[in-house]
Design an enzyme around this catalytic site. Structure first.
Site, short mmCIF file in Angstrom:
data_model
loop_
_atom_site.label_atom_id
_atom_site.label_comp_id
_atom_site.label_asym_id
_atom_site.label_seq_id
_atom_site.Cartn_x
_atom_site.Cartn_y
_atom_site.Cartn_z
N SER A 189 0.84 -1.19 0.00
CA SER A 189 0.00 0.00 0.00
C SER A 189 0.88 1.24 0.00
CB SER A 189 -0.89 0.02 1.25
OG SER A 189 -0.16 0.45 2.39
N ASP A 190 0.28 2.38 -0.27
CA ASP A 190 0.99 3.64 -0.03
C ASP A 190 0.85 4.00 1.45
OD1 ASP A 190 2.43 5.98 -0.50
OD2 ASP A 190 1.40 6.40 -2.38
N TRP A 191 1.51 5.06 1.84
CA TRP A 191 1.63 5.47 3.23
C TRP A 191 0.23 5.63 3.87
CZ3 TRP A 191 6.21 6.96 5.99
CH2 TRP A 191 5.99 7.58 7.23
N ASN A 192 -0.07 4.77 4.86
CA ASN A 192 -1.29 4.88 5.67
C ASN A 192 -2.56 4.59 4.88
OD1 ASN A 192 -1.78 5.41 8.48
ND2 ASN A 192 -2.95 7.23 7.91
N ALA A 193 -2.43 4.11 3.63
CA ALA A 193 -3.59 4.04 2.73
C ALA A 193 -4.62 2.99 3.17
CB ALA A 193 -3.14 3.75 1.31
#
Length: 764
Positions: free
Chosen positions: A292-296
């Protein structure tokens, strides 16, 4: 948004321990039988908490303070097997020590993956990716990634979150600086080159590192160019344009992919099973790690797609997202979801298997300490060889946009007034995502031109201030000079993630500065420094020479001076068109003709704005040279008939000028389809051809009919005539011809088609 024939029902999947397939079309990255057996045994031996640990990536620091969070609590998580990867870490010695904790003090001794955003260089900083795409030379991108991998791996890193391969057709979006621009064919070729540079042919190579193609979805299609916003587009556009570089990356064996922050037609990409598990995994056969991307994953709740963290974790897992970047949603809440729905457990095993396979392909199970060498680190970081490669890349990325009256190159002995704060801004040369680059190691234009002597520098104005008090000194310097060189644009912090702008004209007092310099009557050379195309019609009016330099990295000043002083002839080309006004966005050359094509006559109702001229200020593919080139002898020949027919397109290119120079020959096609409005032209090949004065060379492109395919609930090729257009830009077409596709046919599910496919080129 997925081919209905290929929708994958998550509940029917086999457990990951059953098999660990190789990456698509990357035989050198295949696992051995021993590696597969080892991974299966590890998955079987793990507790659920340990599995969720492998699926968790945590920040070991911040971009500006790497390793700052490697505290006692983080080390205890490593010992407990509750971390699979760290990001925002670097350095041979600290990472070897951290790896030792994982291997020697955790129950199963599974090595960690260390990751960082190494986007266009680690210590030696190359041009930003948009600039490297402007080289129209995949070797530039490949070499930049190779140098970055060498410097990163010797510093202990295994994994980079690059390349960003999102197609972007709205220059208001700040992240255009990270990609290859508006065209899917150019984007696919640059993407594959970067992957090859990072990973090499064998991930077991000690200087290789995992690449990450990001951000799968249509992140670059965000509404209004607003970062993180929704993307709303047809499946045809998604398949033909935005997914093309990702399919090429999958076929090239990219080790990892990252999902996008945005939603696509209302479905957040991080929870989009049709896209990730369906298209990527089942159709394309991709079995690499998806992060995932950051915190997604946690942000699936903010999207409204999940009500609780456990629901968000389950949604991402069903979509086939293997690793959670920083949100701890898998670590803290996926266990709850599994307890409520045991059918999720096979998907957990599958994800863990892919993560362990990535570590195995890097050779970490055989030698977890093979990355990181403090002694070698001191030798290779920023080495003379790497700096030379960065200078060459910067030279090849510069685009000469205008040169009326042959103001350039500047003749020896002429007095130069160098004006503009960006000419002496070492930090902005690095662009965004500068990894471990250091501004003090960059050569500015002021330094480089100063080495040539006879230069008077005055800041005049800078991008972050409306202060006009320095303009009078700039005008005085201009009046003393023979030629004025003015650096204009944005500083680095105007472009990048979360840096969208509604108005992409010159910021600060720069418009007033250029107006004052224009009024002096002296010949002016505008040197643009920016991370996106800017809307500059008014600013550049009556400016005879314009050079687009982007942010060129450590060797920025030297490369620009090489072009301005005529040491080399520029040959870069625009990977995105430069608009006249901000309000023209989004804008792209490969648009359908419409029923009422744009007409210069305002009395005719047509597809245009009434308050601005038609089209861009400078089109896609545009770029001038100090050479002059003639095209002739275009010939098209069918090599075979039937389905998947092959064709050669060949022509002569001659340098009719007096200096050695490169010409970038561009091949465009138009493949009409009954019932559809197809683009007016689409890039399907290019070649950067070096030519001595008077030299002629023959350039041959090999096309396949699959490259003319369109999406219609599956890839299909239509019979009929295909227009062939060859020239020096999307608007400067020099030669045309027609070829004929003999019959219509469908392509197999999962086949690459259209812009994803490469065109072989030979230069005689």
């Amino acid at each position: 948004m997925v081919n209905r024939r290929s929708v994958l029902v998550a509940g029917t999947l086999l457990a990951a321990s059953a098999r660990f397939p190789a990456l698509a079309a990357a035989p050198s990255h295949q696992l051995t039988a021993a590696q597969e057996s080892r991974i299966a045994a590890l998955v079987a031996a793990m507790t659920l908490d340990e599995k969720l640990g492998q699926m968790t990536q945590i920040a070991g620091g911040r971009q500006i303070a790497l390793n700052s969070r490697l505290d006692a609590a983080a080390l205890d998580r490593v010992r407990a097997g509750r971390v699979g990867s760290f990001l925002h870490v670097a350095g041979a010695e600290p990472l070897l020590a951290l790896q030792r904790v994982a291997v020697e003090e955790s129950r199963l001794g599974i090595p960690l993956l260390f990751a960082m955003d190494v986007v266009h260089g680690y210590r030696t900083i190359f041009p930003v990716p948009l600039a490297m795409a402007a080289s129209f030379d995949p070797d530039v991108a490949r070499q930049a990634s190779r140098v970055a991998a060498v410097e990163s791996s010797v510093s202990g890193l295994h994994w980079t979150f690059a390349p960003m391969i999102d197609i972007a057709r709205d220059a208001r979006w700040g992240r255009v600086v990270e990609g290859a621009g508006e065209d899917p064919y150019l984007g696919a070729r640059i993407a594959v080159a970067q992957i090859e540079g990072f990973q090499t042919a064998d991930l077991d190579n000690p200087d290789a590192m995992l690449a990450c193609a990001k951000h799968i979805g249509a992140y670059g299609a965000a509404i209004g160019g607003r970062d993180y916003d929704s993307a709303e587009l047809s499946e045809r556009t998604l398949r033909e344009t935005y997914l093309a570089p990702f399919h090429a990356a999958s076929n090239a064996g990219v080790g990892t992919m990252m999902t996008a922050f945005n939603d696509l037609a209302g479905v957040p990409t991080t929870g989009n099973a049709d896209l990730v598990r369906g298209i990527l995994r089942q159709e394309w056969g991709y079995q690499g790690l998806v992060v995932s991307d950051w915190n997604a994953i946690k942000e699936l709740m903010a999207h409204g797609a999940a009500a609780t963290p456990a629901e968000a974790a389950a949604l991402a897992l069903r979509a086939s997202v293997d690793m959670d970047m920083t949100s701890d949603t898998y670590a803290d809440h996926l266990g709850t979801a599994v307890a409520a729905d045991p059918t999720l457990l096979p998907l957990v095993d599958e994800a863990v298997g892919r993560i362990l396979a990535a570590k195995a392909r890097l050779g970490l199970f055989d030698d977890p300490f093979r990355f990181g060498d403090a002694a070698r680190q001191r030798v290779v970081l920023g080495s003379a060889e790497h700096r030379a490669a960065a200078r060459r890349a910067a030279q090849r990325s510069i685009v000469l946009l205008r040169n009326e009256g042959e103001v350039l190159p500047i003749a020896a002995g002429r007095r130069i007034a160098l004006i503009g704060a960006l000419a002496d801004d070492a930090s902005s040369t690095l662009g965004s995502w500068r990894a471990r680059g250091r501004a003090e190691e960059s050569v500015t234009l002021r330094q480089a031109l100063g080495e040539a002597g006879n230069v008077d520098y005055v800041p005049g104005a800078e991008p972050r201030s409306d202060d006009t008090s320095g303009i009078a000194d700039a005008v005085a310097a201009a009046n003393r000079a023979d030629v004025v060189v003015v650096a204009l644009g944005e500083d680095y912090d105007y472009s990048g993630e979360a840096r969208s702008r509604s108005d992409i004209t010159l910021p600060g007092a720069q418009t007033a500065l250029i107006e004052a310099l224009r009024a002096t009557g002296k010949p002016v050379v505008a040197v643009l420094m920016n991370g996106r195309p800017l809307a500059l019609e008014d600013a550049l009016a009556d400016i005879p020479a314009v050079v687009e330099t982007w942010f060129l990295g450590n060797e920025s000043g030297h490369a620009i001076a090489d072009v301005l002083l005529g040491r080399i002839s520029p040959a870069g080309r625009l990977p995105m068109g430069i608009p006249r006004r901000s309000g023209q966005m989004p804008m792209f050359y490969a648009h359908p003709p419409t029923g009422r094509p744009a007409d210069p006559d305002l009395a005719v109702d047509s597809a245009r704005y009434r308050d601005v001229d038609i089209g861009p200020l400078f089109p896609f593919g545009h770029g001038l040279s100090y050479g002059r080139f003639a095209y002739s002898g275009l010939q098209v020949a069918a090599q075979d008939a039937g389905e998947a027919a092959r064709y050669t397109v060949a022509l002569n290119v001659r340098n009719t000028g007096t200096v050695a120079a490169d010409e970038v020959v561009q091949l465009y096609v138009r493949a009409p389809v009954a019932g559809l409005a197809r683009p007016v032209k689409e890039l399907r090949g290019f070649a950067r051809v070096p030519l001595a004065p008077g030299q002629s060379r023959r350039v041959t492109f090999m096309l396949g009919s699959d490259q003319f395919a369109h999406w219609d609930d599956g890839w299909k090729v239509a019979a009929g005539d295909v227009d062939i257009m060859v020239g020096s830009s999307s608007e400067d077409i020099r030669q045309t011809a027609v070829l004929t596709v003999p019959r219509s046919y469908p392509l197999a599910d999962g086949a690459m088609a259209g812009a994803a496919l490469p065109t072989d080129v030979t230069i005689g």
